[in-house]
Design a protein around this motif. Sequence first.
Motif, PDB file in Angstrom:
ATOM      1  N   GLY A 116       0.791  -1.228   0.000  1.00 28.65           N
ATOM      2  CA  GLY A 116       0.000   0.000   0.000  1.00 28.65           C
ATOM      3  C   GLY A 116       0.817   1.268   0.000  1.00 28.65           C
ATOM      4  O   GLY A 116       0.344   2.316   0.443  1.00 28.65           O
ATOM      5  N   LEU A 117       2.032   1.206  -0.509  1.00 28.68           N
ATOM      6  CA  LEU A 117       2.919   2.373  -0.511  1.00 28.68           C
ATOM      7  C   LEU A 117       3.411   2.669  -1.920  1.00 28.68           C
ATOM      8  O   LEU A 117       3.573   1.763  -2.739  1.00 28.68           O
ATOM      9  CB  LEU A 117       4.135   2.116   0.380  1.00 28.68           C
ATOM     10  CG  LEU A 117       3.874   1.797   1.842  1.00 28.68           C
ATOM     11  CD1 LEU A 117       5.167   1.384   2.527  1.00 28.68           C
ATOM     12  CD2 LEU A 117       3.233   2.969   2.553  1.00 28.68           C
ATOM     13  N   ARG A 118       3.646   3.953  -2.170  1.00 32.45           N
ATOM     14  CA  ARG A 118       4.231   4.379  -3.444  1.00 32.45           C
ATOM     15  C   ARG A 118       5.035   5.634  -3.179  1.00 32.45           C
ATOM     16  O   ARG A 118       4.654   6.465  -2.366  1.00 32.45           O
ATOM     17  CB  ARG A 118       3.131   4.655  -4.466  1.00 32.45           C
ATOM     18  CG  ARG A 118       3.639   4.706  -5.888  1.00 32.45           C
ATOM     19  CD  ARG A 118       2.490   4.679  -6.860  1.00 32.45           C
ATOM     20  NE  ARG A 118       1.798   5.949  -6.880  1.00 32.45           N
ATOM     21  CZ  ARG A 118       1.878   6.823  -7.876  1.00 32.45           C
ATOM     22  NH1 ARG A 118       2.584   6.559  -8.935  1.00 32.45           N
ATOM     23  NH2 ARG A 118       1.209   7.950  -7.818  1.00 32.45           N
ATOM     24  N   TRP A 119       6.141   5.789  -3.850  1.00 28.69           N
ATOM     25  CA  TRP A 119       6.997   6.961  -3.659  1.00 28.69           C
ATOM     26  C   TRP A 119       7.515   7.453  -4.998  1.00 28.69           C
ATOM     27  O   TRP A 119       7.545   6.730  -5.977  1.00 28.69           O
ATOM     28  CB  TRP A 119       8.168   6.623  -2.732  1.00 28.69           C
ATOM     29  CG  TRP A 119       9.130   5.640  -3.314  1.00 28.69           C
ATOM     30  CD1 TRP A 119       9.064   4.280  -3.219  1.00 28.69           C
ATOM     31  CD2 TRP A 119      10.287   5.929  -4.100  1.00 28.69           C
ATOM     32  NE1 TRP A 119      10.106   3.712  -3.892  1.00 28.69           N
ATOM     33  CE2 TRP A 119      10.881   4.699  -4.438  1.00 28.69           C
ATOM     34  CE3 TRP A 119      10.889   7.102  -4.555  1.00 28.69           C
ATOM     35  CZ2 TRP A 119      12.040   4.617  -5.198  1.00 28.69           C
ATOM     36  CZ3 TRP A 119      12.033   7.019  -5.314  1.00 28.69           C
ATOM     37  CH2 TRP A 119      12.591   5.783  -5.620  1.00 28.69           C
ATOM     38  N   TRP A 120       7.906   8.701  -5.001  1.00 26.79           N
ATOM     39  CA  TRP A 120       8.585   9.265  -6.159  1.00 26.79           C
ATOM     40  C   TRP A 120       9.347  10.487  -5.701  1.00 26.79           C
ATOM     41  O   TRP A 120       9.187  10.957  -4.585  1.00 26.79           O
ATOM     42  CB  TRP A 120       7.629   9.580  -7.309  1.00 26.79           C
ATOM     43  CG  TRP A 120       6.601  10.634  -7.049  1.00 26.79           C
ATOM     44  CD1 TRP A 120       6.677  11.956  -7.360  1.00 26.79           C
ATOM     45  CD2 TRP A 120       5.335  10.443  -6.420  1.00 26.79           C
ATOM     46  NE1 TRP A 120       5.546  12.608  -6.971  1.00 26.79           N
ATOM     47  CE2 TRP A 120       4.697  11.697  -6.389  1.00 26.79           C
ATOM     48  CE3 TRP A 120       4.671   9.355  -5.873  1.00 26.79           C
ATOM     49  CZ2 TRP A 120       3.449  11.879  -5.831  1.00 26.79           C
ATOM     50  CZ3 TRP A 120       3.427   9.545  -5.317  1.00 26.79           C
ATOM     51  CH2 TRP A 120       2.825  10.790  -5.302  1.00 26.79           C
ATOM     52  N   GLU A 144      15.576  21.844  -5.946  1.00 29.20           N
ATOM     53  CA  GLU A 144      15.794  20.925  -4.831  1.00 29.20           C
ATOM     54  C   GLU A 144      15.008  19.635  -5.043  1.00 29.20           C
ATOM     55  O   GLU A 144      13.911  19.648  -5.581  1.00 29.20           O
ATOM     56  CB  GLU A 144      15.341  21.577  -3.517  1.00 29.20           C
ATOM     57  CG  GLU A 144      16.077  22.852  -3.190  1.00 29.20           C
ATOM     58  CD  GLU A 144      15.389  23.653  -2.094  1.00 29.20           C
ATOM     59  OE1 GLU A 144      14.160  23.488  -1.909  1.00 29.20           O
ATOM     60  OE2 GLU A 144      16.077  24.434  -1.435  1.00 29.20           O
ATOM     61  N   SER A 145      15.600  18.547  -4.590  1.00 29.22           N
ATOM     62  CA  SER A 145      14.950  17.248  -4.672  1.00 29.22           C
ATOM     63  C   SER A 145      13.929  17.121  -3.548  1.00 29.22           C
ATOM     64  O   SER A 145      14.243  17.361  -2.384  1.00 29.22           O
ATOM     65  CB  SER A 145      16.015  16.157  -4.545  1.00 29.22           C
ATOM     66  OG  SER A 145      15.426  14.891  -4.586  1.00 29.22           O
ATOM     67  N   VAL A 146      12.693  16.757  -3.909  1.00 33.02           N
ATOM     68  CA  VAL A 146      11.611  16.629  -2.930  1.00 33.02           C
ATOM     69  C   VAL A 146      11.025  15.224  -3.031  1.00 33.02           C
ATOM     70  O   VAL A 146      10.619  14.790  -4.108  1.00 33.02           O
ATOM     71  CB  VAL A 146      10.496  17.683  -3.187  1.00 33.02           C
ATOM     72  CG1 VAL A 146       9.368  17.531  -2.185  1.00 33.02           C
ATOM     73  CG2 VAL A 146      11.067  19.082  -3.160  1.00 33.02           C
ATOM     74  N   TRP A 147      10.999  14.511  -1.911  1.00 33.57           N
ATOM     75  CA  TRP A 147      10.411  13.173  -1.865  1.00 33.57           C
ATOM     76  C   TRP A 147       8.910  13.295  -1.697  1.00 33.57           C
ATOM     77  O   TRP A 147       8.425  14.068  -0.870  1.00 33.57           O
ATOM     78  CB  TRP A 147      10.979  12.383  -0.685  1.00 33.57           C
ATOM     79  CG  TRP A 147      12.398  11.954  -0.882  1.00 33.57           C
ATOM     80  CD1 TRP A 147      13.518  12.689  -0.619  1.00 33.57           C
ATOM     81  CD2 TRP A 147      12.859  10.711  -1.393  1.00 33.57           C
ATOM     82  NE1 TRP A 147      14.641  11.979  -0.930  1.00 33.57           N
ATOM     83  CE2 TRP A 147      14.265  10.753  -1.403  1.00 33.57           C
ATOM     84  CE3 TRP A 147      12.211   9.565  -1.838  1.00 33.57           C
ATOM     85  CZ2 TRP A 147      15.043   9.688  -1.844  1.00 33.57           C
ATOM     86  CZ3 TRP A 147      12.992   8.499  -2.269  1.00 33.57           C
ATOM     87  CH2 TRP A 147      14.387   8.569  -2.278  1.00 33.57           C
ATOM     88  N   LYS A 148       8.170  12.510  -2.465  1.00 30.70           N
ATOM     89  CA  LYS A 148       6.707  12.458  -2.361  1.00 30.70           C
ATOM     90  C   LYS A 148       6.311  11.041  -1.991  1.00 30.70           C
ATOM     91  O   LYS A 148       6.870  10.072  -2.523  1.00 30.70           O
ATOM     92  CB  LYS A 148       6.045  12.840  -3.693  1.00 30.70           C
ATOM     93  CG  LYS A 148       6.395  14.222  -4.197  1.00 30.70           C
ATOM     94  CD  LYS A 148       5.679  15.270  -3.400  1.00 30.70           C
ATOM     95  CE  LYS A 148       5.940  16.627  -4.015  1.00 30.70           C
ATOM     96  NZ  LYS A 148       5.132  17.649  -3.449  1.00 30.70           N
ATOM     97  N   PHE A 149       5.337  10.926  -1.085  1.00 36.86           N
ATOM     98  CA  PHE A 149       4.909   9.610  -0.623  1.00 36.86           C
ATOM     99  C   PHE A 149       3.405   9.487  -0.711  1.00 36.86           C
ATOM    100  O   PHE A 149       2.684  10.462  -0.538  1.00 36.86           O
ATOM    101  CB  PHE A 149       5.338   9.383   0.831  1.00 36.86           C
ATOM    102  CG  PHE A 149       6.798   9.600   1.066  1.00 36.86           C
ATOM    103  CD1 PHE A 149       7.723   8.725   0.554  1.00 36.86           C
ATOM    104  CD2 PHE A 149       7.244  10.695   1.776  1.00 36.86           C
ATOM    105  CE1 PHE A 149       9.076   8.921   0.754  1.00 36.86           C
ATOM    106  CE2 PHE A 149       8.588  10.907   1.989  1.00 36.86           C
ATOM    107  CZ  PHE A 149       9.512  10.010   1.479  1.00 36.86           C
ATOM    108  N   GLU A 150       2.960   8.270  -0.961  1.00 37.78           N
ATOM    109  CA  GLU A 150       1.537   7.970  -1.051  1.00 37.78           C
ATOM    110  C   GLU A 150       1.308   6.660  -0.307  1.00 37.78           C
ATOM    111  O   GLU A 150       2.088   5.719  -0.444  1.00 37.78           O
ATOM    112  CB  GLU A 150       1.186   7.769  -2.524  1.00 37.78           C
ATOM    113  CG  GLU A 150      -0.166   8.210  -2.927  1.00 37.78           C
ATOM    114  CD  GLU A 150      -0.344   8.042  -4.432  1.00 37.78           C
ATOM    115  OE1 GLU A 150      -0.324   6.891  -4.917  1.00 37.78           O
ATOM    116  OE2 GLU A 150      -0.500   9.062  -5.110  1.00 37.78           O
TER     117      GLU A 150
END
Length: 174
Positions: free
Chosen positions: A60-64, A72-78
Amino acid sequence: MDLNQPPGENYANPKATALAFYILSALFIDNFVIIFVVTVLLAALDFWVVKNVSGRILVGLRWWNEINDFGESVWKFESLDQETLARLNKKDSWLFWWTLYLTAVAWVVLGIFSLIRFQADYCLIIGVCLTLSVANIIGFTKCRKDARNQIQQFASQTIASHVSSTIQSAFSVV
């Protein structure tokens, strides 16, 4: 795959294809370029499938990662909601996390063998594959921590609003 079959009953894993091809290619193929191209393509396919499909279905996880306007590098999470996460198959989750880590370990072991056999060029293949594996480990670990924080914040907000409404109703009665 049967769509009526619950997830986890069929444990097909693309990780095995990149590793298996790399190991078996040493026995049957004598061309470094073919081994490099096919292994890296299979590892890239595995990276994408794990990051965008398997992670979402099994845990149930996803990232990009995105680059914002400031460079700047930004982590996104779902992550799925708590109710849906609770319904996920525990075997699938266990399989997902173990294969995620064991794949990286397998690439490290293969890298050590390549160094022992003085095949430095094969370390390039292993370096690419290990980088993709580690990127997924970092992404999913950060995503899992973010999901836990969201659940804790939701629980804290729910408790706080419940206490607040209880206090308000107690004083409105008086």
